[in-house]
Design a protein around this motif. Sequence first.
Motif, PDB file in Angstrom:
ATOM      1  N   ALA A  84      13.395 -24.519  71.668  1.00 12.63           N
ATOM      2  CA  ALA A  84      14.821 -25.175  71.974  1.00 12.63           C
ATOM      3  C   ALA A  84      15.517 -24.137  72.838  1.00 12.63           C
ATOM      4  O   ALA A  84      15.236 -22.903  72.749  1.00 12.63           O
ATOM      5  N   ALA A  85      15.878 -24.672  73.966  1.00  9.83           N
ATOM      6  CA  ALA A  85      16.643 -23.798  74.912  1.00  9.83           C
ATOM      7  C   ALA A  85      18.192 -23.864  75.054  1.00  9.83           C
ATOM      8  O   ALA A  85      18.858 -25.184  74.601  1.00  9.83           O
ATOM      9  N   GLU A  86      18.862 -22.808  75.591  1.00  7.15           N
ATOM     10  CA  GLU A  86      20.387 -22.725  75.882  1.00  7.15           C
ATOM     11  C   GLU A  86      20.427 -22.033  76.873  1.00  7.15           C
ATOM     12  O   GLU A  86      20.054 -20.930  77.085  1.00  7.15           O
ATOM     13  N   GLY A  87      21.461 -22.534  77.759  1.00  5.44           N
ATOM     14  CA  GLY A  87      21.935 -21.548  79.025  1.00  5.44           C
ATOM     15  C   GLY A  87      21.043 -22.039  80.147  1.00  5.44           C
ATOM     16  O   GLY A  87      19.990 -23.029  80.210  1.00  5.44           O
ATOM     17  N   TYR A  88      21.330 -21.660  81.570  1.00  7.32           N
ATOM     18  CA  TYR A  88      20.219 -22.012  82.538  1.00  7.32           C
ATOM     19  C   TYR A  88      20.525 -20.862  83.730  1.00  7.32           C
ATOM     20  O   TYR A  88      21.408 -20.228  83.600  1.00  7.32           O
ATOM     21  N   PHE A  89      19.451 -20.725  84.476  1.00  6.29           N
ATOM     22  CA  PHE A  89      19.495 -19.741  85.492  1.00  6.29           C
ATOM     23  C   PHE A  89      19.558 -20.558  86.895  1.00  6.29           C
ATOM     24  O   PHE A  89      20.082 -19.831  87.823  1.00  6.29           O
ATOM     25  N   SER A  90      19.099 -21.612  87.073  1.00  2.84           N
ATOM     26  CA  SER A  90      18.788 -21.998  88.518  1.00  2.84           C
ATOM     27  C   SER A  90      19.096 -23.631  88.456  1.00  2.84           C
ATOM     28  O   SER A  90      18.866 -24.278  89.536  1.00  2.84           O
ATOM     29  N   GLY A  91      19.238 -24.142  87.511  1.00  2.00           N
ATOM     30  CA  GLY A  91      19.521 -25.684  87.396  1.00  2.00           C
ATOM     31  C   GLY A  91      18.246 -26.410  86.907  1.00  2.00           C
ATOM     32  O   GLY A  91      18.133 -26.990  86.179  1.00  2.00           O
ATOM     33  N   ASP A  92      17.224 -26.208  87.675  1.00  2.00           N
ATOM     34  CA  ASP A  92      15.975 -26.901  87.292  1.00  2.00           C
ATOM     35  C   ASP A  92      14.646 -26.167  87.866  1.00  2.00           C
ATOM     36  O   ASP A  92      13.605 -26.910  87.826  1.00  2.00           O
ATOM     37  N   CYS A  93      14.678 -25.184  88.855  1.00  2.00           N
ATOM     38  CA  CYS A  93      13.860 -24.495  89.495  1.00  2.00           C
ATOM     39  C   CYS A  93      12.924 -23.833  88.553  1.00  2.00           C
ATOM     40  O   CYS A  93      11.591 -23.832  88.753  1.00  2.00           O
ATOM     41  N   ILE A  94      13.197 -22.963  87.673  1.00  2.00           N
ATOM     42  CA  ILE A  94      12.528 -21.908  86.942  1.00  2.00           C
ATOM     43  C   ILE A  94      12.423 -22.283  85.426  1.00  2.00           C
ATOM     44  O   ILE A  94      11.491 -21.453  84.798  1.00  2.00           O
ATOM     45  N   GLU A  95      13.412 -22.889  84.757  1.00  2.00           N
ATOM     46  CA  GLU A  95      13.831 -22.841  83.397  1.00  2.00           C
ATOM     47  C   GLU A  95      12.429 -23.089  82.585  1.00  2.00           C
ATOM     48  O   GLU A  95      12.222 -22.447  81.572  1.00  2.00           O
ATOM     49  N   GLY A  96      11.725 -24.115  83.285  1.00  2.00           N
ATOM     50  CA  GLY A  96      10.410 -24.553  82.416  1.00  2.00           C
ATOM     51  C   GLY A  96       9.515 -23.436  82.325  1.00  2.00           C
ATOM     52  O   GLY A  96       8.549 -23.268  81.335  1.00  2.00           O
ATOM     53  N   ASP A  97       9.258 -22.626  83.404  1.00  2.00           N
ATOM     54  CA  ASP A  97       8.542 -21.417  83.549  1.00  2.00           C
ATOM     55  C   ASP A  97       9.035 -20.205  82.642  1.00  2.00           C
ATOM     56  O   ASP A  97       7.952 -19.615  81.968  1.00  2.00           O
ATOM     57  N   VAL A  98      10.261 -19.974  82.698  1.00  2.00           N
ATOM     58  CA  VAL A  98      10.750 -19.059  81.781  1.00  2.00           C
ATOM     59  C   VAL A  98      10.473 -19.554  80.151  1.00  2.00           C
ATOM     60  O   VAL A  98      10.149 -18.639  79.584  1.00  2.00           O
ATOM     61  N   ALA A  99      10.618 -20.815  79.971  1.00  2.00           N
ATOM     62  CA  ALA A  99      10.205 -21.023  78.742  1.00  2.00           C
ATOM     63  C   ALA A  99       8.831 -20.621  78.143  1.00  2.00           C
ATOM     64  O   ALA A  99       8.398 -20.445  77.053  1.00  2.00           O
ATOM     65  N   ARG A 100       7.916 -20.966  79.280  1.00  2.00           N
ATOM     66  CA  ARG A 100       6.394 -20.756  78.900  1.00  2.00           C
ATOM     67  C   ARG A 100       6.483 -19.288  78.863  1.00  2.00           C
ATOM     68  O   ARG A 100       5.561 -18.889  77.616  1.00  2.00           O
ATOM     69  N   HIS A 101       6.936 -18.428  79.451  1.00  2.00           N
ATOM     70  CA  HIS A 101       7.009 -16.856  79.133  1.00  2.00           C
ATOM     71  C   HIS A 101       7.452 -16.441  77.940  1.00  2.00           C
ATOM     72  O   HIS A 101       7.081 -15.611  77.132  1.00  2.00           O
ATOM     73  N   ALA A 102       8.682 -17.207  77.378  1.00  2.00           N
ATOM     74  CA  ALA A 102       9.191 -17.027  76.331  1.00  2.00           C
ATOM     75  C   ALA A 102       8.304 -17.389  74.911  1.00  2.00           C
ATOM     76  O   ALA A 102       8.437 -16.595  74.202  1.00  2.00           O
ATOM     77  N   ALA A 103       7.493 -18.102  75.290  1.00  2.00           N
ATOM     78  CA  ALA A 103       6.584 -18.634  74.046  1.00  2.00           C
ATOM     79  C   ALA A 103       5.729 -17.332  73.880  1.00  2.00           C
ATOM     80  O   ALA A 103       5.189 -16.952  72.877  1.00  2.00           O
ATOM     81  N   HIS A 104       5.239 -16.676  74.975  1.00  2.00           N
ATOM     82  CA  HIS A 104       4.341 -15.397  74.946  1.00  2.00           C
ATOM     83  C   HIS A 104       5.029 -14.438  74.213  1.00  2.00           C
ATOM     84  O   HIS A 104       4.475 -13.681  73.372  1.00  2.00           O
ATOM     85  N   VAL A 105       6.292 -14.132  74.564  1.00  2.00           N
ATOM     86  CA  VAL A 105       7.098 -13.078  74.146  1.00  2.00           C
ATOM     87  C   VAL A 105       7.342 -13.218  72.592  1.00  2.00           C
ATOM     88  O   VAL A 105       7.217 -12.423  71.719  1.00  2.00           O
ATOM     89  N   LEU A 106       7.487 -14.520  72.185  1.00  2.00           N
ATOM     90  CA  LEU A 106       7.982 -14.851  70.923  1.00  2.00           C
ATOM     91  C   LEU A 106       6.540 -14.638  69.951  1.00  2.00           C
ATOM     92  O   LEU A 106       6.706 -14.019  68.856  1.00  2.00           O
ATOM     93  N   ALA A 107       5.498 -14.921  70.672  1.00  2.00           N
ATOM     94  CA  ALA A 107       4.289 -14.652  69.740  1.00  2.00           C
ATOM     95  C   ALA A 107       3.654 -13.264  69.521  1.00  2.00           C
ATOM     96  O   ALA A 107       3.172 -12.847  68.721  1.00  2.00           O
ATOM     97  N   GLU A 108       4.098 -12.586  70.963  1.00  2.00           N
ATOM     98  CA  GLU A 108       3.352 -11.458  70.965  1.00  2.00           C
ATOM     99  C   GLU A 108       4.516 -10.194  70.692  1.00  2.00           C
ATOM    100  O   GLU A 108       3.855  -8.878  70.468  1.00  2.00           O
ATOM    101  N   GLY A 109       5.716 -10.394  70.694  1.00  2.00           N
ATOM    102  CA  GLY A 109       6.605  -9.310  70.780  1.00  2.00           C
ATOM    103  C   GLY A 109       7.035  -8.603  71.846  1.00  2.00           C
ATOM    104  O   GLY A 109       7.781  -7.613  71.745  1.00  2.00           O
ATOM    105  N   HIS A 110       6.264  -8.376  73.028  1.00  2.00           N
ATOM    106  CA  HIS A 110       6.260  -7.658  74.124  1.00  2.00           C
ATOM    107  C   HIS A 110       7.214  -8.110  75.085  1.00  2.00           C
ATOM    108  O   HIS A 110       7.039  -9.554  75.335  1.00  2.00           O
ATOM    109  N   PRO A 111       8.166  -7.375  75.727  1.00  2.00           N
ATOM    110  CA  PRO A 111       9.134  -7.862  76.781  1.00  2.00           C
ATOM    111  C   PRO A 111       8.243  -8.246  77.830  1.00  2.00           C
ATOM    112  O   PRO A 111       7.335  -7.742  78.258  1.00  2.00           O
TER     113      PRO A 111
END
Length: 349
Positions: A84-111
């Motif tokens: 689940a996401a809250e907030g935005y950076f670009s309207g619709d350009c990058i949010e989906g890709d940021v979410a993909r990276h966030a899934a890795h950070v959540l699983a791995e713990g590394h920034p």
Amino acid sequence: MTPAEIAAQPQDETAPPPEMAPFDIAQADWPLFGWIDDVRAGLARARDANTPCVLATLYAVEGSAPRGPGSQMLFVPGPEGTLAAEGYFSGDCIEGDVARHAAHVLAEGHPRHLHYGAGSPWIDIRLRCGGALHILLERVAPDCPASAALLENARTRTVCRWISDGQTRRVEAGYGPLLDCTPEPFRLARRYDPPRRLIVSGGDPGALAAAQLAALSRFETVLVRPDGPHGAAPIPVSQYRREDPATTIERLGADRWTAFLGATHEDHLDLPGCLAALRAEAGYVAMIGAKSRAPARLAALRAAGATPEQLERLRLSPGITGLGKSPWEVATGILAEIMQALNPAAERA
């Protein structure tokens, strides 16, 4: 080390995706997540659910961009392996890709440091504005002391700063710029002000329209109607109180992130409320009414001890003129004034 060099640090792009299917927020039918500007409520929900989350902070912008440095998103695990996401950076350009990276950070713990736009390693992701965005993703554990301190400062309406290098973080009370970023060693400090709050007194259509618009704009909204109906308010406000406005202000306190709008049309109720808000140095104090009533109201406040400086800050017959006279039109003009008044340094990201 520049933001671009930070973002160019090796990322394990070949790693298999974690056991999570990030919600494709870029293709959301109704991207209401972008309405949320303050991630603290989502952070509190994640803590209450004993769930880790990922905090994304836009820390550098090159050229034009929809949001400025200090903008944030929050990603929290949802049902069936979604994010689940809250907030935005670009309207619709990058949010989906940021979410993909966030899934890795959540699983791995590394920034992770992400770089989009001009000079980015991901040339297939385009920014329509032509600029460049640099974002830090950091995993926040549910028992993180820093997030507990951040939420406590919000509760007590204390200005504080979130200081993080992506791995370790702390919260310090005190002022500073909205965002301060040191490239080497990397560290960002993001200031958090108390949540914007509007106290509205009254129960007529104009007062209710102002409270409704404020709630939709993510203000902490307090509706005050002295001796009003019992039961819940007809709109989803933060609080509904049946006491006089001055008592509400004395009990809740006021600060420069608080606005007070007297809209009962009863001077014996709204004038004391205005005086209490002015004395507490609220960021916006106004009273609805005809311009012809202004001299008598000012005289009454002077007699009650209001100083010239305080009266200079009082808005009588508030709002932007020319919008119309319906409740929604009047409330829109007043809320626009409130937003300007509570953003004196033009620092909102």
